[in-house]
Design a protein around this motif. Structure first.
Motif, PDB file in Angstrom:
ATOM      1  N   THR A 138       0.857  -1.182   0.000  1.00 28.25           N
ATOM      2  CA  THR A 138       0.000   0.000   0.000  1.00 28.25           C
ATOM      3  C   THR A 138       0.892   1.229   0.000  1.00 28.25           C
ATOM      4  N   GLU A 139       0.336   2.334  -0.418  1.00 26.49           N
ATOM      5  CA  GLU A 139       1.141   3.555  -0.491  1.00 26.49           C
ATOM      6  C   GLU A 139       0.332   4.764  -0.067  1.00 26.49           C
ATOM      7  N   THR A 140       1.051   5.773   0.395  1.00 30.71           N
ATOM      8  CA  THR A 140       0.459   7.054   0.761  1.00 30.71           C
ATOM      9  C   THR A 140       1.210   8.155   0.048  1.00 30.71           C
ATOM     10  N   GLU A 141       0.546   8.851  -0.862  1.00 36.13           N
ATOM     11  CA  GLU A 141       1.174   9.989  -1.522  1.00 36.13           C
ATOM     12  C   GLU A 141       1.165  11.187  -0.587  1.00 36.13           C
ATOM     13  N   ILE A 142       2.265  11.912  -0.573  1.00 33.32           N
ATOM     14  CA  ILE A 142       2.400  13.096   0.268  1.00 33.32           C
ATOM     15  C   ILE A 142       2.323  14.324  -0.624  1.00 33.32           C
ATOM     16  N   GLU A 143       1.230  15.030  -0.517  1.00 35.32           N
ATOM     17  CA  GLU A 143       1.029  16.215  -1.348  1.00 35.32           C
ATOM     18  C   GLU A 143       1.376  17.455  -0.528  1.00 35.32           C
ATOM     19  N   LEU A 144       2.441  18.119  -0.920  1.00 34.93           N
ATOM     20  CA  LEU A 144       2.907  19.322  -0.243  1.00 34.93           C
ATOM     21  C   LEU A 144       2.527  20.537  -1.079  1.00 34.93           C
ATOM     22  N   ASP A 162       5.295  16.307   9.325  1.00 32.91           N
ATOM     23  CA  ASP A 162       4.835  15.366  10.331  1.00 32.91           C
ATOM     24  C   ASP A 162       3.890  14.366   9.675  1.00 32.91           C
ATOM     25  N   LEU A 163       4.249  13.086   9.692  1.00 33.77           N
ATOM     26  CA  LEU A 163       3.454  12.068   9.007  1.00 33.77           C
ATOM     27  C   LEU A 163       2.132  11.795   9.709  1.00 33.77           C
ATOM     28  N   ASP A 164       2.047  12.050  11.022  1.00 36.08           N
ATOM     29  CA  ASP A 164       0.804  11.812  11.756  1.00 36.08           C
ATOM     30  C   ASP A 164      -0.218  12.911  11.509  1.00 36.08           C
ATOM     31  N   THR A 165       0.243  14.157  11.495  1.00 37.24           N
ATOM     32  CA  THR A 165      -0.687  15.288  11.382  1.00 37.24           C
ATOM     33  C   THR A 165      -0.708  15.925  10.001  1.00 37.24           C
TER      34      THR A 165
END
Length: 616
Positions: A257-263, A296-299
């Motif tokens: 599974t993956e999580t894209e991080i959109e900044l 911060d990956l949690d928030t």
């Protein structure tokens, strides 16, 4: 004084000095001589054991730093320098890459971190043949090492005292990352035939069976940055370009599974983990400048790690959360700094000796071109008179790189000599999105020069540049572009300087390292046999008879990237014409790690341009 190459080409003139004024002469040399240092890399399980590279001895070499005792020790001492090194996880060993006179072909060796008198480095991974490096991951129980040769790529693992080859392929591949518990190894590969847009595969180290695959399809590369630093955590930090620029995702390899991080940031990013794996240290690049952020990956909170405008040359997070990074700007020399959790920012390491004299800042120019808006960095000499100036258009290498607002002793020397300097982030440069980077596919060289021409027109029309005194200059890909510009845009240039260039692309392809042949096939659309017309159209030697301006070429005997034979082919053709040209040949590879040699080459280049323009 002059130098003489093995073949009888007109030798380059080596001036005794560049400036009549003693203060000016001392200043430009002092910028090169000033000791510099990289951000230290610490051993994973022994963070007091650090490795860095420095030019403090006059040659770029590897150093060990014991933070507990504050003892610094030079590890390597080789005539042409050493640039690649890393500590073992336990801090007991220093690994460094041992090549021959800068040819980049060799093997990894290791020696104790606390070396004793008479100790000698040993081959680090027995039974692995020499080659070009293709990745290295050192664990406590396993070592994974990649080797590239003319036959392709091979990946090896050293486990339990035995060396196994677990992967081989004719196309480019390499070791990318090893999980913290050493159960997984990620590799990058181009089995689909495009090394510029690689795919990823994760293998189990207990047999090297495939655990997971990821490929985003044609024209969309994936780069594995690093596994989580926590044992048992199988998350892999990855760069993707699904939305037209390089962005981040976290891939849980076991769960697939993956999580894209959109900044919400313009430009592009790269990142690494914080030690607790709950946050990422993000390096953001936009329009020639870089900055630091904590994500911060949690928030999903993004917060700035405040640094001045300029360039971040490397960064990492210590076990206590301190961010250590390298910073410079065009005006301010490089410093290695540390920023603690309370926001205190201070210099971490001061190399011995005098600090480099400063230089002039850069300003931004945005010019409309046929392929879109072109970004260039512009510098003017201190106290320059009003009116057009002699100008050097400095073209970066790569091509997948970019000019930045960073300190450069080389740029500063041209400014001291009275030249304006224009650095063009042409199509093919990184940091401006995938489409900009990939726009040169199928027509490399000529596409970039359309952008250089547009910026040249702007520089002349704006009153910055004297059209009769414009020099095109670059090294590596920039040297290739410079030779190509002299032949395809002869009316624009009063002189050209090409360092370690591609000059005859077909011959270069025959002689260069396999990793670059793979890159060229992806860039040109095939090999010279597949697309001969493209290589002919995009090769400087095709246009050698159209060159009008004086030419200086510099090349290394042991260069695996821009080999010497194809440069001699070009010089042979120049020699049949009544055209002023000079050649400087040196005993090293794709550039020099010896400061005295760098100073010598810089003086040759600037002196040549001054003479060619009638300024000396």
């Amino acid at each position: 004084m002059s130098t003489q190459s093995a073949k009888q080409y007109p030798p380059a003139v080596v001036p005794d000095r560049l400036f009549d004024d003693a203060e000016a002469e001392n200043r430009w040399r002092a910028r090169f001589h000033a000791p510099r240092i990289s951000v230290p890399e610490w051993a994973r399980d022994a963070p007091e054991a650090n490795v860095y590279v420095s030019n403090a001895s006059g040659v770029w070499e590897v150093y060990a730093w014991n933070r507990a005792t504050d003892e610094h020790r030079r590890v390597t001492d080789r005539p042409n320098g050493t640039l690649h090194a890393t500590p073992s996880p336990d801090g007991e060993w220093i690994w460094w890459f041992d090549d021959t006179d800068g040819d980049e072909f060799g093997s990894w060796v290791r020696e104790p971190f606390a070396a004793t008198e008479g100790s000698e480095p040993e081959k680090a991974v027995p039974d692995v043949h020499d080659g070009y490096p293709a990745g290295l991951e050192i664990g406590a129980k396993i070592v994974a090492v990649g080797v590239s040769t003319d036959d392709g790529s091979e990946l090896f693992a050293r486990v339990g005292g035995e060396t196994h080859r677990f992967y081989s392929h004719a196309d480019d591949a390499g070791i990318a990352s090893l999980s913290r518990d050493e159960s997984l190894v990620a590799i990058s590969h181009s089995e689909h035939g495009d090394s510029r847009h690689p795919a990823l595969r994760v293998l189990a180290t207990d047999g090297f069976g495939t655990v997971a695959e990821k490929w985003d399809g044609e024209g969309k590369g994936l780069s594995a940055l690093e596994f989580s630093p926590l044992p048992g955590d199988r998350r892999l930090l990855v760069l993707h370009e699904r939305r037209g620029r390089e962005e981040l995702l976290v891939w849980d390899v076991r769960a697939d599974t993956e999580t894209e991080i959109e900044l919400d940031l313009p430009g592009e990013v790269v990142a690494g983990w914080y030690p607790d794996a709950r946050a990422l240290l993000v390096v953001h690049f936009h329009e020639g400048r870089s900055s630091l952020y904590r994500y911060d990956l949690d928030t999903a909170e993004l917060s700035s790690v405040d640094t001045p405008a300029g360039r971040i040359g490397g960064a990492g997070v210590r076990p206590d959360g301190t961010v250590e990074y390298s910073w410079s700007s065009a005006a301010e020399p490089t410093a290695v700094r540390a920023r603690t959790n309370d926001g205190t920012d201070s210099v971490l390491l001061e190399p011995p000796g005098e600090r480099a004299p400063g230089s002039e800042p850069v300003t931004d120019a945005f010019v409309e071109g046929v392929g879109g808006r072109i970004h260039a960095l512009v510098s003017r000499p201190s106290g320059a008179p009003d009116g057009p100036l002699p100008t050097v258009f400095s073209l970066h290498g790569g091509p997948h790189a970019a000019d930045e607002d960073r300190f450069s002793a080389y740029r500063a020397t041209w400014l001291d000599a009275g030249f304006a300097v224009v650095e063009v982030n042409y199509r093919g440069s990184t940091g401006y999105g995938s489409a900009w980077r990939d726009a040169i596919e199928g027509r490399p060289g000529l596409t970039e020069l359309e952008d250089v021409a547009a910026v040249h027109d702007w520089a002349v029309q704006s009153g910055l540049s004297d059209p009769a005194k414009c020099v095109v200059n670059g090294a590596s890909w920039g040297g290739y572009l410079s030779l190509l510009a002299l032949g395809t845009q002869p009316s624009r240039w009063a002189a050209g300087v090409a360092g370690v260039p591609v000059a005859d692309y077909v011959a270069a392809y025959e002689d260069e390292m396999e990793q670059l042949r793979s890159f060229d096939r992806a860039l040109f659309g095939g090999s010279p046999e597949d697309v001969p017309a493209v290589y002919r159209e995009c090769s400087p030697i095709t246009y050698v008879d159209a060159v009008k301006a004086p030419v200086l070429v510099l090349a290394g005997d042991n260069d695996p990237r821009c080999p010497i034979r194809q440069i001699e082919n070009y010089l042979d053709r120049l020699g049949g014409r009544d055209l002023h040209h000079e050649f400087y040949r040196y005993d090293a590879g794709h550039g020099s790690l010896v400061i005295a040699e760098t100073i010598k080459q810089t003086s040759i280049e600037v002196h040549f341009a001054l003479r060619a323009l009638g300024l000396r």
